[in-house]
Write a protein that holds these residues in place. Sequence first.
Motif, PDB file in Angstrom:
ATOM      1  N   GLY A  25       0.660  -1.337   0.094  1.00 23.96           N
ATOM      2  CA  GLY A  25       0.080   0.070   0.001  1.00 23.96           C
ATOM      3  C   GLY A  25       0.698   1.181   0.281  1.00 23.96           C
ATOM      4  O   GLY A  25       1.960   1.298   0.215  1.00 23.96           O
ATOM      5  N   SER A  26       0.176   2.373  -0.193  1.00 28.37           N
ATOM      6  CA  SER A  26       0.975   3.609  -0.107  1.00 28.37           C
ATOM      7  C   SER A  26       1.057   3.632   1.006  1.00 28.37           C
ATOM      8  O   SER A  26       0.443   3.340   1.962  1.00 28.37           O
ATOM      9  CB  SER A  26       0.030   4.805  -0.686  1.00 28.37           C
ATOM     10  N   GLU A  27       2.110   4.882   1.730  1.00 23.89           N
ATOM     11  CA  GLU A  27       2.388   5.264   3.079  1.00 23.89           C
ATOM     12  C   GLU A  27       1.068   5.605   3.818  1.00 23.89           C
ATOM     13  O   GLU A  27       1.152   5.311   5.013  1.00 23.89           O
ATOM     14  CB  GLU A  27       3.506   6.343   3.062  1.00 23.89           C
ATOM     15  N   ARG A  28       0.412   6.332   3.202  1.00 21.25           N
ATOM     16  CA  ARG A  28      -0.994   7.029   3.990  1.00 21.25           C
ATOM     17  C   ARG A  28      -1.934   5.396   4.201  1.00 21.25           C
ATOM     18  O   ARG A  28      -2.316   5.397   5.259  1.00 21.25           O
ATOM     19  CB  ARG A  28      -1.591   7.757   3.061  1.00 21.25           C
ATOM     20  N   ASN A  29      -2.144   4.619   3.148  1.00 23.03           N
ATOM     21  CA  ASN A  29      -2.802   3.524   3.514  1.00 23.03           C
ATOM     22  C   ASN A  29      -2.335   2.661   4.473  1.00 23.03           C
ATOM     23  O   ASN A  29      -3.085   1.964   5.151  1.00 23.03           O
ATOM     24  CB  ASN A  29      -3.315   2.976   2.005  1.00 23.03           C
ATOM     25  N   GLN A  30      -0.944   2.397   4.339  1.00 23.04           N
ATOM     26  CA  GLN A  30      -0.411   1.620   5.311  1.00 23.04           C
ATOM     27  C   GLN A  30      -0.481   1.828   6.869  1.00 23.04           C
ATOM     28  O   GLN A  30      -0.932   1.112   7.595  1.00 23.04           O
ATOM     29  CB  GLN A  30       1.325   1.510   4.846  1.00 23.04           C
ATOM     30  N   LYS A  31      -0.266   3.407   6.842  1.00 18.03           N
ATOM     31  CA  LYS A  31      -0.501   3.982   8.359  1.00 18.03           C
ATOM     32  C   LYS A  31      -1.920   3.685   8.959  1.00 18.03           C
ATOM     33  O   LYS A  31      -2.097   3.181   9.916  1.00 18.03           O
ATOM     34  CB  LYS A  31      -0.363   5.315   8.236  1.00 18.03           C
ATOM     35  N   GLU A  32      -2.994   3.894   7.987  1.00 16.88           N
ATOM     36  CA  GLU A  32      -4.344   3.508   8.384  1.00 16.88           C
ATOM     37  C   GLU A  32      -4.648   2.219   8.512  1.00 16.88           C
ATOM     38  O   GLU A  32      -5.342   1.761   9.673  1.00 16.88           O
ATOM     39  CB  GLU A  32      -5.258   4.146   7.303  1.00 16.88           C
ATOM     40  N   LEU A  33      -3.990   1.284   7.856  1.00 15.05           N
ATOM     41  CA  LEU A  33      -4.259  -0.175   8.042  1.00 15.05           C
ATOM     42  C   LEU A  33      -3.651  -0.717   9.376  1.00 15.05           C
ATOM     43  O   LEU A  33      -3.891  -1.504  10.091  1.00 15.05           O
ATOM     44  CB  LEU A  33      -3.615  -1.069   6.988  1.00 15.05           C
ATOM     45  N   VAL A  34      -2.214  -0.039   9.545  1.00 15.71           N
ATOM     46  CA  VAL A  34      -1.745  -0.284  11.088  1.00 15.71           C
ATOM     47  C   VAL A  34      -2.523  -0.018  12.080  1.00 15.71           C
ATOM     48  O   VAL A  34      -2.728  -0.911  13.193  1.00 15.71           O
ATOM     49  CB  VAL A  34      -0.222   0.508  11.101  1.00 15.71           C
ATOM     50  N   GLU A  35      -3.016   0.999  12.095  1.00 16.16           N
ATOM     51  CA  GLU A  35      -4.075   1.428  13.239  1.00 16.16           C
ATOM     52  C   GLU A  35      -5.457   0.320  13.225  1.00 16.16           C
ATOM     53  O   GLU A  35      -5.750   0.088  14.452  1.00 16.16           O
ATOM     54  CB  GLU A  35      -4.569   2.903  12.943  1.00 16.16           C
ATOM     55  N   LYS A  36      -5.737   0.047  12.087  1.00  9.29           N
ATOM     56  CA  LYS A  36      -6.804  -0.826  12.173  1.00  9.29           C
ATOM     57  C   LYS A  36      -6.637  -2.373  12.630  1.00  9.29           C
ATOM     58  O   LYS A  36      -7.141  -2.780  13.496  1.00  9.29           O
ATOM     59  CB  LYS A  36      -7.355  -1.202  10.691  1.00  9.29           C
ATOM     60  N   LEU A  37      -5.316  -2.729  12.299  1.00  9.74           N
ATOM     61  CA  LEU A  37      -4.691  -4.096  12.732  1.00  9.74           C
ATOM     62  C   LEU A  37      -4.510  -4.093  14.174  1.00  9.74           C
ATOM     63  O   LEU A  37      -4.551  -4.883  15.092  1.00  9.74           O
ATOM     64  CB  LEU A  37      -3.575  -4.496  11.796  1.00  9.74           C
ATOM     65  N   ALA A  38      -3.922  -2.670  14.570  1.00 11.40           N
ATOM     66  CA  ALA A  38      -3.512  -2.657  16.185  1.00 11.40           C
ATOM     67  C   ALA A  38      -4.874  -2.662  17.093  1.00 11.40           C
ATOM     68  O   ALA A  38      -4.846  -3.279  18.000  1.00 11.40           O
ATOM     69  CB  ALA A  38      -2.975  -1.094  16.335  1.00 11.40           C
ATOM     70  N   ASP A  39      -6.035  -2.299  16.167  1.00  5.68           N
ATOM     71  CA  ASP A  39      -7.348  -2.250  17.171  1.00  5.68           C
ATOM     72  C   ASP A  39      -8.010  -3.460  16.955  1.00  5.68           C
ATOM     73  O   ASP A  39      -9.245  -3.800  17.643  1.00  5.68           O
ATOM     74  CB  ASP A  39      -8.044  -1.089  16.848  1.00  5.68           C
ATOM     75  N   SER A  40      -7.494  -4.505  16.309  1.00  2.89           N
ATOM     76  CA  SER A  40      -8.111  -5.725  15.716  1.00  2.89           C
ATOM     77  C   SER A  40      -7.946  -6.986  16.851  1.00  2.89           C
ATOM     78  O   SER A  40      -8.267  -8.134  16.368  1.00  2.89           O
ATOM     79  CB  SER A  40      -8.217  -6.184  14.266  1.00  2.89           C
ATOM     80  N   GLY A  41      -7.069  -6.876  17.711  1.00  3.73           N
ATOM     81  CA  GLY A  41      -6.580  -7.716  18.582  1.00  3.73           C
ATOM     82  C   GLY A  41      -5.467  -8.348  18.372  1.00  3.73           C
ATOM     83  O   GLY A  41      -4.583  -8.070  17.459  1.00  3.73           O
ATOM     84  N   THR A  42      -5.472 -10.107  18.672  1.00  4.48           N
ATOM     85  CA  THR A  42      -4.248 -10.687  18.596  1.00  4.48           C
ATOM     86  C   THR A  42      -4.023 -11.115  17.079  1.00  4.48           C
ATOM     87  O   THR A  42      -2.746 -11.052  16.636  1.00  4.48           O
ATOM     88  CB  THR A  42      -4.318 -12.014  19.203  1.00  4.48           C
ATOM     89  N   GLU A  43      -4.895 -11.133  16.380  1.00  2.00           N
ATOM     90  CA  GLU A  43      -4.914 -11.567  14.901  1.00  2.00           C
ATOM     91  C   GLU A  43      -4.035 -10.470  14.121  1.00  2.00           C
ATOM     92  O   GLU A  43      -3.351 -10.565  13.016  1.00  2.00           O
ATOM     93  CB  GLU A  43      -5.854 -12.221  14.099  1.00  2.00           C
ATOM     94  N   GLY A  44      -4.526  -9.215  14.573  1.00  2.00           N
ATOM     95  CA  GLY A  44      -4.000  -8.158  13.684  1.00  2.00           C
ATOM     96  C   GLY A  44      -2.548  -8.002  14.155  1.00  2.00           C
ATOM     97  O   GLY A  44      -1.703  -7.305  13.408  1.00  2.00           O
ATOM     98  N   LEU A  45      -2.124  -8.026  15.464  1.00  3.34           N
ATOM     99  CA  LEU A  45      -0.923  -8.074  15.862  1.00  3.34           C
ATOM    100  C   LEU A  45      -0.171  -9.000  15.167  1.00  3.34           C
ATOM    101  O   LEU A  45       1.217  -8.891  15.060  1.00  3.34           O
ATOM    102  CB  LEU A  45      -1.034  -8.132  17.422  1.00  3.34           C
TER     103      LEU A  45
END
Length: 239
Positions: A25-45
Amino acid sequence: MTDPKIQESTSNSDFDSQLKQLIAGSERNQKELVEKLADSGTEGLKVLMEFLSKRRDIPANVVDGKVYQVLYQSDFPEIKEFLQINFPQGIVPLKSDCNIDYTDLQRLLANQEFQEADRLTLQKMCELSGEEAVKRKWLYFTEVEKFPIADLQTIDKLWLIHSEGKFGFSVQREMWLGLRKNWENLWVKIGWKNGNNWTRYPNEFIWNLDAPRGHLPLSNQLRGVRAISSLFSHPAWEK
């Protein structure tokens, strides 16, 4: 009831899809996805761990820094073990030509404890200059000129990587050059001055990522611009 094998297959598919998005992804999309994954529990981590693992031998960028921060601040033993094994000193190589230890600076910045990191940055820069600078707790411009390239690059990289590219001497220098080396415009742009009034330390400064770009780390401009001018003219930025 859903077949466990089908559920596992779907989970694996989601994992691979998210990892691919994070990598490509683009840097902006990557940052947004990191935040989503951080909030999605162990699977995201787990996705974030796999992403960082794949980039272990590549120079860190601001997305790596954001991923590392999320994992560093996690309480899961599995993640702490992963970081200890794969990134015992963090994701920025702590290079020093003067045997200065930047471990604590890396820790503070990874935790986004920016005010404490700012104080420690000045302390480390005084250590680079010797005992007299450590005692007086500020720098002469002639001392700044003699900073080892490796150390200045390490300090700057730590700030840059752990602030999503928002803070660091190189960021301030880039802005200064963009303003045609106009100091007064720079002070206003980075939030060190409002009209004719200097921002008061520490309560009027912003110690988080809501601050203007280039806001940190600080330099004491009440002594003039010679020290920061020497910093911006340092050969570290040419390499």
